[in-house]
Design an enzyme around this catalytic site. Structure first.
Site, PDB file in Angstrom:
ATOM      1  N   GLY A  24       0.834  -1.217   0.000  1.00 23.29           N
ATOM      2  CA  GLY A  24       0.000   0.000   0.000  1.00 23.29           C
ATOM      3  C   GLY A  24       0.857   1.250   0.000  1.00 23.29           C
ATOM      4  O   GLY A  24       0.450   2.299   0.508  1.00 23.29           O
ATOM      5  N   ASP A  68      -0.242  -6.890  -6.831  1.00 24.01           N
ATOM      6  CA  ASP A  68      -1.465  -7.213  -6.100  1.00 24.01           C
ATOM      7  C   ASP A  68      -1.086  -8.175  -4.982  1.00 24.01           C
ATOM      8  O   ASP A  68      -0.544  -9.257  -5.261  1.00 24.01           O
ATOM      9  CB  ASP A  68      -2.461  -7.868  -7.076  1.00 24.01           C
ATOM     10  CG  ASP A  68      -3.817  -8.123  -6.440  1.00 24.01           C
ATOM     11  OD1 ASP A  68      -3.902  -8.162  -5.198  1.00 24.01           O
ATOM     12  OD2 ASP A  68      -4.789  -8.285  -7.203  1.00 24.01           O
ATOM     13  N   ALA A  89      -1.649  -2.100   2.816  1.00 23.89           N
ATOM     14  CA  ALA A  89      -2.602  -2.212   1.691  1.00 23.89           C
ATOM     15  C   ALA A  89      -3.944  -2.720   2.183  1.00 23.89           C
ATOM     16  O   ALA A  89      -4.012  -3.672   2.956  1.00 23.89           O
ATOM     17  CB  ALA A  89      -2.047  -3.164   0.635  1.00 23.89           C
ATOM     18  N   ALA A  90      -4.990  -2.092   1.739  1.00 23.30           N
ATOM     19  CA  ALA A  90      -6.346  -2.543   2.076  1.00 23.30           C
ATOM     20  C   ALA A  90      -7.339  -1.732   1.261  1.00 23.30           C
ATOM     21  O   ALA A  90      -7.032  -0.636   0.788  1.00 23.30           O
ATOM     22  CB  ALA A  90      -6.633  -2.348   3.571  1.00 23.30           C
ATOM     23  N   TYR A 192     -15.892  -3.800   6.328  1.00 23.84           N
ATOM     24  CA  TYR A 192     -14.532  -3.283   6.497  1.00 23.84           C
ATOM     25  C   TYR A 192     -13.985  -3.676   7.873  1.00 23.84           C
ATOM     26  O   TYR A 192     -12.874  -4.206   7.995  1.00 23.84           O
ATOM     27  CB  TYR A 192     -14.528  -1.765   6.317  1.00 23.84           C
ATOM     28  CG  TYR A 192     -13.224  -1.110   6.689  1.00 23.84           C
ATOM     29  CD1 TYR A 192     -12.046  -1.428   6.021  1.00 23.84           C
ATOM     30  CD2 TYR A 192     -13.171  -0.162   7.720  1.00 23.84           C
ATOM     31  CE1 TYR A 192     -10.840  -0.822   6.359  1.00 23.84           C
ATOM     32  CE2 TYR A 192     -11.978   0.452   8.059  1.00 23.84           C
ATOM     33  CZ  TYR A 192     -10.806   0.113   7.390  1.00 23.84           C
ATOM     34  OH  TYR A 192      -9.621   0.709   7.728  1.00 23.84           O
ATOM     35  N   ASN A 221      -8.577   8.127  13.998  1.00 27.21           N
ATOM     36  CA  ASN A 221      -8.917   8.900  12.793  1.00 27.21           C
ATOM     37  C   ASN A 221      -7.660   9.586  12.266  1.00 27.21           C
ATOM     38  O   ASN A 221      -7.198  10.553  12.862  1.00 27.21           O
ATOM     39  CB  ASN A 221      -9.982   9.952  13.123  1.00 27.21           C
ATOM     40  CG  ASN A 221     -11.261   9.310  13.615  1.00 27.21           C
ATOM     41  OD1 ASN A 221     -12.127   8.933  12.834  1.00 27.21           O
ATOM     42  ND2 ASN A 221     -11.369   9.158  14.923  1.00 27.21           N
ATOM     43  N   ARG A 260     -13.849  11.945  19.507  1.00 20.72           N
ATOM     44  CA  ARG A 260     -13.000  11.046  18.737  1.00 20.72           C
ATOM     45  C   ARG A 260     -11.545  11.360  19.059  1.00 20.72           C
ATOM     46  O   ARG A 260     -11.245  12.328  19.760  1.00 20.72           O
ATOM     47  CB  ARG A 260     -13.213  11.259  17.217  1.00 20.72           C
ATOM     48  CG  ARG A 260     -14.609  10.925  16.697  1.00 20.72           C
ATOM     49  CD  ARG A 260     -14.895   9.440  16.736  1.00 20.72           C
ATOM     50  NE  ARG A 260     -16.170   9.105  16.109  1.00 20.72           N
ATOM     51  CZ  ARG A 260     -17.360   9.147  16.712  1.00 20.72           C
ATOM     52  NH1 ARG A 260     -17.454   9.531  17.985  1.00 20.72           N
ATOM     53  NH2 ARG A 260     -18.449   8.787  16.066  1.00 20.72           N
TER      54      ARG A 260
HETATM   55  N1  LIG Z   1      -6.995   6.471   7.015  1.00 18.94           N
HETATM   56  C1  LIG Z   1      -7.436   6.122   8.223  1.00 18.94           C
HETATM   57  O1  LIG Z   1      -8.003   6.950   8.975  1.00 18.94           O
HETATM   58  C2  LIG Z   1      -7.237   4.706   8.712  1.00 18.94           C
HETATM   59  C3  LIG Z   1      -7.723   4.394   9.993  1.00 18.94           C
HETATM   60  C4  LIG Z   1      -7.546   3.107  10.477  1.00 18.94           C
HETATM   61  C5  LIG Z   1      -6.882   2.160   9.719  1.00 18.94           C
HETATM   62  N2  LIG Z   1      -6.427   2.469   8.473  1.00 18.94           N
HETATM   63  C6  LIG Z   1      -5.715   1.415   7.716  1.00 18.94           C
HETATM   64  O2  LIG Z   1      -4.494   1.955   7.226  1.00 18.94           O
HETATM   65  C7  LIG Z   1      -4.141   1.323   5.992  1.00 18.94           C
HETATM   66  C8  LIG Z   1      -3.829   2.370   4.940  1.00 18.94           C
HETATM   67  O3  LIG Z   1      -5.010   3.146   4.696  1.00 18.94           O
HETATM   68  P1  LIG Z   1      -4.992   4.515   3.900  1.00 18.94           P
HETATM   69  O4  LIG Z   1      -5.850   5.466   4.638  1.00 18.94           O
HETATM   70  O5  LIG Z   1      -3.597   4.884   3.588  1.00 18.94           O
HETATM   71  O6  LIG Z   1      -5.774   4.094   2.575  1.00 18.94           O
HETATM   72  P2  LIG Z   1      -5.362   4.301   1.029  1.00 18.94           P
HETATM   73  O7  LIG Z   1      -6.543   3.872   0.213  1.00 18.94           O
HETATM   74  O8  LIG Z   1      -4.797   5.665   0.823  1.00 18.94           O
HETATM   75  O9  LIG Z   1      -4.195   3.243   0.854  1.00 18.94           O
HETATM   76  C9  LIG Z   1      -4.418   1.864   0.712  1.00 18.94           C
HETATM   77  C10 LIG Z   1      -3.569   1.386  -0.465  1.00 18.94           C
HETATM   78  O10 LIG Z   1      -3.692  -0.047  -0.586  1.00 18.94           O
HETATM   79  C11 LIG Z   1      -3.675  -0.354  -1.964  1.00 18.94           C
HETATM   80  N3  LIG Z   1      -4.269  -1.695  -2.140  1.00 18.94           N
HETATM   81  C12 LIG Z   1      -5.544  -2.099  -1.896  1.00 18.94           C
HETATM   82  N4  LIG Z   1      -5.705  -3.376  -2.205  1.00 18.94           N
HETATM   83  C13 LIG Z   1      -4.489  -3.838  -2.656  1.00 18.94           C
HETATM   84  C14 LIG Z   1      -4.010  -5.083  -3.126  1.00 18.94           C
HETATM   85  N5  LIG Z   1      -4.819  -6.153  -3.261  1.00 18.94           N
HETATM   86  N6  LIG Z   1      -2.699  -5.195  -3.468  1.00 18.94           N
HETATM   87  C15 LIG Z   1      -1.861  -4.127  -3.372  1.00 18.94           C
HETATM   88  N7  LIG Z   1      -2.270  -2.902  -2.958  1.00 18.94           N
HETATM   89  C16 LIG Z   1      -3.575  -2.759  -2.602  1.00 18.94           C
HETATM   90  C17 LIG Z   1      -4.473   0.768  -2.616  1.00 18.94           C
HETATM   91  O11 LIG Z   1      -4.205   0.893  -4.010  1.00 18.94           O
HETATM   92  C18 LIG Z   1      -4.009   1.985  -1.811  1.00 18.94           C
HETATM   93  O12 LIG Z   1      -2.898   2.642  -2.421  1.00 18.94           O
HETATM   94  C19 LIG Z   1      -5.299   0.394   5.644  1.00 18.94           C
HETATM   95  O13 LIG Z   1      -4.956  -0.914   6.021  1.00 18.94           O
HETATM   96  C20 LIG Z   1      -6.445   0.901   6.485  1.00 18.94           C
HETATM   97  O14 LIG Z   1      -7.362  -0.125   6.801  1.00 18.94           O
HETATM   98  C21 LIG Z   1      -6.583   3.733   7.942  1.00 18.94           C
END
Ligand SMILES: NC(=O)c1ccc[n+]([C@@H]2O[C@H](COP(=O)([O-])OP(=O)(O)OC[C@H]3O[C@@H](n4cnc5c(N)ncnc54)[C@H](O)[C@@H]3O)[C@@H](O)[C@H]2O)c1
Length: 364
Positions: A24, A68, A89-90, A192, A221, A260
């Protein structure tokens, strides 16, 4: 580079130079983690699928290979010499559409299991996993008279009548919020959230079976530079900011007093570095889980006011009394376990970070 701003003076230094594979790495948080690791002199292997819902048709940024995580094929070379994997990544978001359930299951659940299998195959034993506060489902509450309580979901009729608080099951008093610790019951309430719990559980099973170590970081957050712009799934801080840019008042739901914890993305990156450095992270084969939060709770009304102040323009926030059924009233984390065991404390207070966020560059 935004890693240098705000909390740059509070960097978490790893004891030794390491090679880390960051999944990610084109994302909001993964990109910040990768940049901070590289700035500290570590070797970073970045992989990302560039999901269209996150990136449109953009190409992978410098340092990110198009991979991927569900594909078991390309890992031998990618994991060669890697000391640890930082799995960001998610598919993210609220998971509101039932039609999206398979997306969460395939990218988050299946993707994590493929990653764990290829790590085992390659002899990589350390994992830092991006988890989330959504695993808790609810915040923690207490009645002044009758102690801790687990409130039932708030009824539509009460919310429509402007009664946004949870009440004591015995005396009806308003319940006050308390800090959620990592031992709180897991209660995922969306696809999720279910996928984030599943990621933790698969990682624990992997640790138990392989002797590997896992640190699960439950982010609260997250906000900061590089955050996705106003999508249906982007955080409320980004939505407030977008309203201000349109010259509209930020719309604050309920009475604005819902609490929050807003944590800056640079602090989240620092927590990842601290987790990569942790010496005994997963005793007994369990993923060691930590809240990653600022430790300075804010109300949503205050968030809107801080972003509005930083924007230096636009109308004052509007408290609408609107609501989304299923939202929880308060969820506020305890930062103490991460401080005691990882040596991590956030450096960026919301009073500083949220006004700065009003003019920070966003993604998309
Ligand atoms: N942003 C928040 O407030 C928050 C809060 C709690 C947890 N998270 C966790 O933090 C992590 C990052 O989130 P983010 O906010 O940066 O989201 P984001 O969407 O900016 O980044 C996630 C990245 O994962 C990539 N991705 C998804 N599926 C994939 C796959 N199968 N193979 C390779 N890459 C893949 C996407 O292309 C994306 O670039 C996640 O795991 C999310 O659950 C985020």
């Amino acid at each position: 580079m935004h890693v240098q701003h705000l909390g740059g003076r509070h960097r978490a230094h790893l004891r030794h130079a390491v090679k880390v594979l960051v999944t990610g790495s084109a994302g909001f948080i993964g990109g910040t983690v990768a940049a901070m690791l590289a700035a500290e002199g570590h070797e970073v292997v970045g992989v990302d699928l560039m999901l269209p819902q996150a990136h449109g048709s953009a190409s992978p940024p410098h340092g990110t290979t198009l991979v991927d995580v569900r594909d078991p094929g390309p890992w031998t070379e990618l994991l060669a010499g890697v000391d640890a994997v930082c799995h960001q990544a998610a598919v993210v978001g609220a998971g509101v559409r039932v039609a999206d359930f398979p997306e969460y299951a395939t990218h988050n659940d299946l993707g994590t299991t493929v990653l764990l299998a290829v790590m085992h195959e390659a002899g990589v034993h350390r994992l830092v996993l991006a988890s989330s506060m959504v695993v808790y489902g609810e915040g923690r509450y207490a009645c002044a008279e009758h102690g801790p309580q687990e409130p039932r979901p708030r009824a539509r009729a009460a919310l429509e009548a402007g009664d946004f608080d949870n009440h004591c099951g015995t005396c009806g008093r308003i319940l006050v919020w308390d800090l959620v610790g990592e031992d709180a019951r897991l209660d995922p309430r969306s696809a999720y959230a279910a996928s984030k719990v599943a990621q933790e559980h698969y990682a624990s099973a992997w640790a138990r079976q392989t002797g590997g170590s896992v640190v699960a970081l439950r982010y609260h957050n997250v906000y900061g530079p590089g955050m996705p712009r106003d999508t249906p799934y982007s955080g409320v801080a980004a939505m407030f900011r977008s309203s201000l840019e349109r010259g509209e008042p930020p719309q604050v739901f309920e009475d604005g007093r819902q609490m929050r914890d807003f944590v800056h993305v640079d602090d989240v990156a620092r927590a990842n570095l601290a987790a990569l450095d942790a010496s005994t992270p997963s005793a007994g084969g369990q993923a060691a889980a930590y809240n990653v939060c600022s430790g300075s709770p804010v109300s949503i009304g205050e968030v809107a006011a801080l972003v509005a102040r930083g924007s230096g323009r636009g109308p004052a926030p509007e408290v609408t009394g609107g609501f989304r059924l299923g939202d929880v009233r308060h969820v506020v984390a305890s930062p103490e376990r991460a401080a005691a065991e990882l040596g991590f404390r956030a450096a960026v207070a919301p009073e500083v970070g949220l006004p700065a966020f009003a003019t920070a560059p966003l993604r998309g």
